[in-house]
Each structure stands twice: as C-alpha cells, then as structure tokens.
Design an enzyme around this catalytic site. Structure first.
Site, PDB file in Angstrom:
ATOM      1  N   LYS A 204       0.801  -1.226   0.000  1.00  0.00           N
ATOM      2  CA  LYS A 204       0.000   0.000   0.000  1.00  0.00           C
ATOM      3  C   LYS A 204       0.834   1.276   0.000  1.00  0.00           C
ATOM      4  O   LYS A 204       2.030   1.280   0.296  1.00  0.00           O
ATOM      5  CB  LYS A 204      -0.987  -0.035   1.166  1.00  0.00           C
ATOM      6  CG  LYS A 204      -2.143  -1.014   0.851  1.00  0.00           C
ATOM      7  CD  LYS A 204      -3.286  -0.954   1.830  1.00  0.00           C
ATOM      8  CE  LYS A 204      -4.411  -1.856   1.333  1.00  0.00           C
ATOM      9  NZ  LYS A 204      -5.515  -1.939   2.327  1.00  0.00           N
ATOM     10  N   ARG A 244      -3.179  -9.939   5.090  1.00  0.00           N
ATOM     11  CA  ARG A 244      -3.668 -10.139   3.725  1.00  0.00           C
ATOM     12  C   ARG A 244      -2.604  -9.604   2.769  1.00  0.00           C
ATOM     13  O   ARG A 244      -2.333  -8.398   2.766  1.00  0.00           O
ATOM     14  CB  ARG A 244      -4.978  -9.379   3.554  1.00  0.00           C
ATOM     15  CG  ARG A 244      -5.598  -9.472   2.180  1.00  0.00           C
ATOM     16  CD  ARG A 244      -6.894  -8.658   2.110  1.00  0.00           C
ATOM     17  NE  ARG A 244      -7.451  -8.692   0.770  1.00  0.00           N
ATOM     18  CZ  ARG A 244      -7.028  -7.920  -0.235  1.00  0.00           C
ATOM     19  NH1 ARG A 244      -6.029  -7.060  -0.035  1.00  0.00           N
ATOM     20  NH2 ARG A 244      -7.587  -7.997  -1.431  1.00  0.00           N
TER      21      ARG A 244
HETATM   22  N1  LIG Z   1     -10.267  -6.779   4.482  1.00  0.00           N
HETATM   23  C1  LIG Z   1      -9.627  -6.023   3.551  1.00  0.00           C
HETATM   24  N2  LIG Z   1      -9.837  -6.236   2.229  1.00  0.00           N
HETATM   25  C2  LIG Z   1      -9.181  -5.472   1.303  1.00  0.00           C
HETATM   26  N3  LIG Z   1      -9.406  -5.661  -0.017  1.00  0.00           N
HETATM   27  C3  LIG Z   1      -8.749  -4.881  -0.941  1.00  0.00           C
HETATM   28  C4  LIG Z   1      -7.824  -3.914  -0.513  1.00  0.00           C
HETATM   29  C5  LIG Z   1      -7.082  -3.059  -1.485  1.00  0.00           C
HETATM   30  O1  LIG Z   1      -6.824  -3.631  -2.683  1.00  0.00           O
HETATM   31  P1  LIG Z   1      -5.730  -4.796  -2.960  1.00  0.00           P
HETATM   32  O2  LIG Z   1      -6.535  -6.026  -3.008  1.00  0.00           O
HETATM   33  O3  LIG Z   1      -5.127  -4.470  -4.256  1.00  0.00           O
HETATM   34  O4  LIG Z   1      -4.770  -4.792  -1.823  1.00  0.00           O
HETATM   35  N4  LIG Z   1      -7.598  -3.705   0.792  1.00  0.00           N
HETATM   36  C6  LIG Z   1      -8.262  -4.463   1.719  1.00  0.00           C
HETATM   37  C7  LIG Z   1      -8.071  -4.268   3.137  1.00  0.00           C
HETATM   38  O5  LIG Z   1      -7.326  -3.379   3.579  1.00  0.00           O
HETATM   39  N5  LIG Z   1      -8.763  -5.066   3.997  1.00  0.00           N
END
Ligand SMILES: Nc1nc2ncc(COP(=O)(O)O)nc2c(=O)[nH]1
Length: 268
Positions: A204, A244
C-alpha cells in the site's frame, strides 16, 4: 491470507489474474507458498476506480472461487455485494470480506447471517459519502476502534454471531500514511474489540511513503513486498489474526519468525 484480484485494474497487480484458469493456478501457488486462505476479489477498490457491475463481478469471482474450492483451498470472497457473497459461498467460499463493513449493500449482513459465515468488517469512514475523501482524525486509533465497534454491533444486531466477526482497520481507505502507521503501531487497541484482527497493508501507498523518505519518490507497488513482510512480522508479533498479502512466501517466513520470537518471550 493470499490475494487473488480478478480485476484488470487493482492498484498493485491489476490484470495479471484476470483469466479464470490463471487466477485459480495463482491461488494454488499462494497456498504452496504458505497461504492458509485465499481472498478472491473482482472489483478494484483503489481510489478513483469505477464500480464494476454486479453481473461482471459475479462472472469474474464465482468461477475462481469454485475452481479453488474444488482444489481444497480455503477461500474468502472480497466483495461489497450480498448477491456476490451468496453465490461465492454457494461455490465454496467460507468467509466474506466486505471492505465497506456491511454499509454498501443492506442485504449483506442478512445474507452473511443466513449463511452463518465468518465476516470481515473493515473500517472505511465515509463510505456512504465521498469514499476517497481525506477525513480528518483527531485520534485515528480511538476513532477507528469506536467506529469499528459500531459496525460490529450493527452486524451482530443483523444476526451475525459475534464470534464469526473479524475486524480490519482498513489501511489506506480514506486514511493517509500517518493514520496507517498509527493504526499499525496499536494493534493492541484494535484487539480491545475482542475480535480477531485482519491487517491488510500489502504494497500500500503508506509503505511507499516510508520507503521513499521525506524527499524521495515511492517505489512502485510491486517493489514493496519486503516492506509488506516487515509489517506482517510486526502485525503477527502484536497478535493479529491474519495478514492479507499479494506475495505470500516472504510473509509466511516473517510470520514464522515473529511466532518464534513471541514464543521465546514466554507467557505474560
Ligand atoms: N479486508 C480487507 N480487504 C481489502 N481488499 C482490498 C484492498 C485493497 O486492494 P488490494 O486487493 O489491491 O490490496 N484492501 C483491503 C483491506 O485493507 N482489507
């Protein structure tokens, strides 16, 4: 939690896993690298991204969920839509990950409750207004904890068992680098909610800022995996339930080292 974004435009891996077969293979590879769970999403949430229509999101996500589940992979679905969650659960997903924390679709909480599925409630202030506004926080940690508490209460009131709820501070979602770092420094405060904490810092923007330093320019998202693994170790050491990430191997190693250090410290 390994990430498989079946999107043409996610901020750090847009387009690479847009084909179902390629996406399923990638998810299996993430498990081989050490992922316990694979999170499948079909709609980019990066700033400025246009919403994907529901049928397109279903077309992207459900076949990948089905393919991974058929291979015995534990799958979560990253969606803000109840119908996508329902069809992903029917295809074999075991957890719903909603970045809007149940705010985007009034049918989400009832659908998750009916399915008795675990539910990730992420913090995203202002989702209903300007989703990428730069909100002002007086005390970001306290405010995020309080607002997540309200989202958890709403989910429980909607029929989701408290023990099935995971909380997530929503790093980068209407938050700046200072907000993200403050939240990462106080996972103990997030844990006062009494729920497992999911941390999703992978690649990020705030990591780019840290690596760039005050004058420099941030490295591209795909060059932030070592920084991501550092966050994974710090999050694990503070008792996060899961992290994640897009690149799993380094994080799997980082989490194991953090576990060894925590164990060496002994109880208490
Ligand atoms: N629970 C959760 N889900 C998410 N899904 C997508 C993204 C941003 O997009 P990416 O999939 O490209 O990282 N960030 C989050 C997050 O911070 N928390």
């Amino acid at each position: 939690m390994g990430v498989v974004n079946v999107t043409p435009d996610s901020f750090s891996d847009g387009g690479r896993w847009f084909d179902t077969t390629v996406a399923v293979k990638h998810g299996i590879d993430l498990v081989a690298q050490g992922a316990d769970l694979v999170d499948v999403g079909g709609e980019s949430t990066r700033p400025g991204a246009a919403r994907v229509d529901e049928d397109e999101e279903l077309r992207r996500v459900v076949p990948v969920v089905r393919g991974l589940a058929a291979e015995g992979v534990t799958v979560s679905v990253d969606t803000m839509r109840a119908r996508v969650a329902q069809q992903a659960l029917a295809a074999g997903a075991v957890l719903v990950n909603d970045v809007s924390g149940g705010l985007a679709d009034p049918g989400m909480v009832p659908a998750v409750a009916a399915a008795q599925a675990p539910f990730v409630v992420m913090h995203w202030r202002g989702f209903l207004t300007d989703i990428h506004a730069r909100p002002v926080y007086e005390d970001v940690v306290s405010e995020v904890v309080d607002e997540l508490h309200a989202r958890v209460e709403a989910a429980v009131a909607g029929g989701i068992a408290p023990e099935r709820i995971v909380v997530d501070p929503g790093l980068g979602f209407s938050k700046n680098a200072e907000h993200d770092l403050a939240l990462l420094a106080r996972i103990d405060r997030l844990r006062t909610l009494g729920r497992p904490v999911l941390v999703a810092a992978s690649r990020k923007r705030f990591l780019g800022r840290v690596l760039a330093g005050p004058e420099g320019s941030p490295p591209p998202a795909r060059e932030r995996d070592a920084a991501t693994a550092a966050v994974s170790a710090l999050a694990a050491h503070q008792g996060a339930w899961a992290v994640r990430v897009h690149e799993v191997r380094a994080t799997a190693d980082a989490v194991r080292v953090a576990r060894a250090v925590t164990d060496a410290a002994g109880p208490g």
